[in-house]
Design a protein around this motif. Structure first.
Motif, PDB file in Angstrom:
ATOM      1  N   LEU A  28      -4.935  43.363  24.968  1.00 21.92           N
ATOM      2  CA  LEU A  28      -4.064  44.087  24.045  1.00 21.92           C
ATOM      3  C   LEU A  28      -3.968  45.577  24.370  1.00 21.92           C
ATOM      4  CD1 LEU A  28      -5.093  42.331  20.712  1.00 21.92           C
ATOM      5  CD2 LEU A  28      -3.293  41.709  22.338  1.00 21.92           C
ATOM      6  N   GLY A  29      -4.421  45.966  25.536  1.00 20.46           N
ATOM      7  CA  GLY A  29      -4.243  47.346  25.976  1.00 20.46           C
ATOM      8  C   GLY A  29      -4.825  48.381  25.035  1.00 20.46           C
ATOM      9  N   GLY A  30      -6.005  48.106  24.506  1.00 20.83           N
ATOM     10  CA  GLY A  30      -6.637  49.068  23.608  1.00 20.83           C
ATOM     11  C   GLY A  30      -6.019  49.111  22.226  1.00 20.83           C
ATOM     12  N   LEU A  31      -5.228  48.106  21.863  1.00 20.74           N
ATOM     13  CA  LEU A  31      -4.622  47.977  20.535  1.00 20.74           C
ATOM     14  C   LEU A  31      -3.687  49.129  20.190  1.00 20.74           C
ATOM     15  CD1 LEU A  31      -7.843  46.785  20.152  1.00 20.74           C
ATOM     16  CD2 LEU A  31      -6.625  45.961  18.180  1.00 20.74           C
ATOM     17  N   LYS A  32      -2.940  49.599  21.156  1.00 23.25           N
ATOM     18  CA  LYS A  32      -1.998  50.698  20.905  1.00 23.25           C
ATOM     19  C   LYS A  32      -0.788  50.234  20.116  1.00 23.25           C
ATOM     20  CE  LYS A  32      -3.306  53.071  25.116  1.00 23.25           C
ATOM     21  NZ  LYS A  32      -3.707  52.200  26.197  1.00 23.25           N
ATOM     22  N   ASN A  33      -0.395  48.988  20.288  1.00 25.02           N
ATOM     23  CA  ASN A  33       0.781  48.439  19.617  1.00 25.02           C
ATOM     24  C   ASN A  33       0.349  47.487  18.509  1.00 25.02           C
ATOM     25  OD1 ASN A  33       2.566  49.787  21.405  1.00 25.02           O
ATOM     26  ND2 ASN A  33       2.073  48.261  22.945  1.00 25.02           N
ATOM     27  N   SER A  34       1.319  46.955  17.777  1.00 28.63           N
ATOM     28  CA  SER A  34       1.008  46.033  16.684  1.00 28.63           C
ATOM     29  C   SER A  34       1.315  44.582  17.015  1.00 28.63           C
ATOM     30  CB  SER A  34       1.796  46.415  15.429  1.00 28.63           C
ATOM     31  OG  SER A  34       1.380  47.666  14.963  1.00 28.63           O
ATOM     32  N   GLU A  53      -0.797  39.650  16.764  1.00 22.63           N
ATOM     33  CA  GLU A  53      -0.362  40.668  15.823  1.00 22.63           C
ATOM     34  C   GLU A  53      -1.582  41.319  15.188  1.00 22.63           C
ATOM     35  OE1 GLU A  53       2.316  41.241  11.787  1.00 22.63           O
ATOM     36  OE2 GLU A  53       1.999  39.235  12.573  1.00 22.63           O
ATOM     37  N   ILE A  54      -1.624  42.620  15.222  1.00 23.11           N
ATOM     38  CA  ILE A  54      -2.706  43.345  14.559  1.00 23.11           C
ATOM     39  C   ILE A  54      -2.283  43.511  13.108  1.00 23.11           C
ATOM     40  CG2 ILE A  54      -4.053  45.463  14.494  1.00 23.11           C
ATOM     41  CD1 ILE A  54      -3.370  45.632  17.563  1.00 23.11           C
ATOM     42  N   PHE A  58      -8.479  49.659  10.613  1.00 22.93           N
ATOM     43  CA  PHE A  58      -9.335  50.587   9.894  1.00 22.93           C
ATOM     44  C   PHE A  58     -10.151  51.368  10.919  1.00 22.93           C
ATOM     45  CE2 PHE A  58      -8.691  47.058   6.892  1.00 22.93           C
ATOM     46  CZ  PHE A  58      -8.119  47.754   5.852  1.00 22.93           C
ATOM     47  N   LYS A  59     -10.922  52.315  10.460  1.00 25.67           N
ATOM     48  CA  LYS A  59     -11.693  53.153  11.381  1.00 25.67           C
ATOM     49  C   LYS A  59     -12.653  52.318  12.241  1.00 25.67           C
ATOM     50  CE  LYS A  59     -14.626  57.230  11.539  1.00 25.67           C
ATOM     51  NZ  LYS A  59     -15.254  58.307  10.775  1.00 25.67           N
ATOM     52  N   PHE A  60     -13.335  51.356  11.635  1.00 28.13           N
ATOM     53  CA  PHE A  60     -14.355  50.612  12.364  1.00 28.13           C
ATOM     54  C   PHE A  60     -13.983  49.162  12.661  1.00 28.13           C
ATOM     55  CE2 PHE A  60     -16.760  53.974  10.138  1.00 28.13           C
ATOM     56  CZ  PHE A  60     -17.251  54.634  11.254  1.00 28.13           C
ATOM     57  N   THR A  61     -12.881  48.676  12.080  1.00 28.34           N
ATOM     58  CA  THR A  61     -12.496  47.283  12.308  1.00 28.34           C
ATOM     59  C   THR A  61     -10.980  47.151  12.456  1.00 28.34           C
ATOM     60  OG1 THR A  61     -12.271  46.777   9.953  1.00 28.34           O
ATOM     61  CG2 THR A  61     -14.430  46.338  10.960  1.00 28.34           C
ATOM     62  N   SER A  62     -10.595  46.108  13.151  1.00 27.27           N
ATOM     63  CA  SER A  62      -9.189  45.676  13.215  1.00 27.27           C
ATOM     64  C   SER A  62      -9.192  44.169  13.062  1.00 27.27           C
ATOM     65  CB  SER A  62      -8.549  46.043  14.550  1.00 27.27           C
ATOM     66  OG  SER A  62      -8.444  47.427  14.690  1.00 27.27           O
ATOM     67  N   ARG A 143       6.711  41.021  25.953  1.00 26.57           N
ATOM     68  CA  ARG A 143       7.167  42.268  25.361  1.00 26.57           C
ATOM     69  C   ARG A 143       6.104  42.782  24.408  1.00 26.57           C
ATOM     70  NH1 ARG A 143      10.695  38.306  22.844  1.00 26.57           N
ATOM     71  NH2 ARG A 143       9.938  37.943  20.758  1.00 26.57           N
ATOM     72  N   GLU A 144       6.180  44.057  24.127  1.00 29.76           N
ATOM     73  CA  GLU A 144       5.274  44.684  23.175  1.00 29.76           C
ATOM     74  C   GLU A 144       6.109  45.510  22.216  1.00 29.76           C
ATOM     75  OE1 GLU A 144       2.753  47.058  25.619  1.00 29.76           O
ATOM     76  OE2 GLU A 144       1.686  45.349  26.434  1.00 29.76           O
ATOM     77  N   TRP A 145       5.659  45.636  20.992  1.00 27.30           N
ATOM     78  CA  TRP A 145       6.343  46.452  19.998  1.00 27.30           C
ATOM     79  C   TRP A 145       5.410  47.586  19.612  1.00 27.30           C
ATOM     80  CZ3 TRP A 145       6.623  41.094  19.619  1.00 27.30           C
ATOM     81  CH2 TRP A 145       7.894  40.553  19.692  1.00 27.30           C
TER      82      TRP A 145
END
Length: 148
Positions: A28-34, A53-54, A58-62, A143-145
């Motif tokens: 997920l490339g460091g979770l930059k997208n959703s 889909e993320i 949050f600060k410590f969790t996704s 694709r990424e959004w």
């Protein structure tokens, strides 16, 4: 015959959770997208789609939903959904729900109403690891959004 109680192998489960975190982070490339869509081609060249889909950050969790769809398979095997919690401070990831069900427990009595195995959560995390490894080897990002 002695009835032995199931005891989770915590070092093994922790190592798997750490490996799954790294796989997800890479995928997920460091979770930059959703939202992320991936595809690979299975047997007989049929497309297998994976949507990530993320759903919480949050600060410590996704929290991430992973959905695999393969129209060549019969129902209900044509769709698998996992909800994964990523712990950024510990750099670990684990399956929290399977197919939009209730949150998975670490240990289940057997037999039980849902017919889960005694180590159902551990098996779900092994499955996640195998699935992510396969996706990293054979998947192609469609694709990424960007987050809105």
């Amino acid at each position: 015959m002695m009835n032995r109680r199931y005891v989770p192998d915590l070092p093994e489960q922790n190592a798997l959770s750490e490996a799954n975190f790294l796989r997800l982070e890479k995928l997920l490339g460091g979770l930059k997208n959703s939202h992320y869509d991936f595809q690979w081609f299975g047997r007989n060249n049929e497309p297998v789609q994976v949507h990530a889909e993320i759903i919480e950050r949050f600060k410590f969790t996704s929290t991430v939903n992973l959905i695999k769809q393969n129209s060549a398979l019969p129902k209900p095997m044509d769709r698998v959904q996992l909800t994964i919690r990523m712990y950024h401070d510990a750099r670990m990831a684990e399956v929290v729900t399977w197919d939009s069900g209730r949150q998975l427990s670490g240990v289940y009595p057997y037999p039980n109403d849902r017919m889960y195995q005694i180590d159902e959560k551990a098996q779900a995390n092994v499955f996640l690891g195998e699935w992510l490894a396969h996706l990293l080897r054979h998947g192609v990002a469609e694709r990424e959004w960007t987050p809105s």
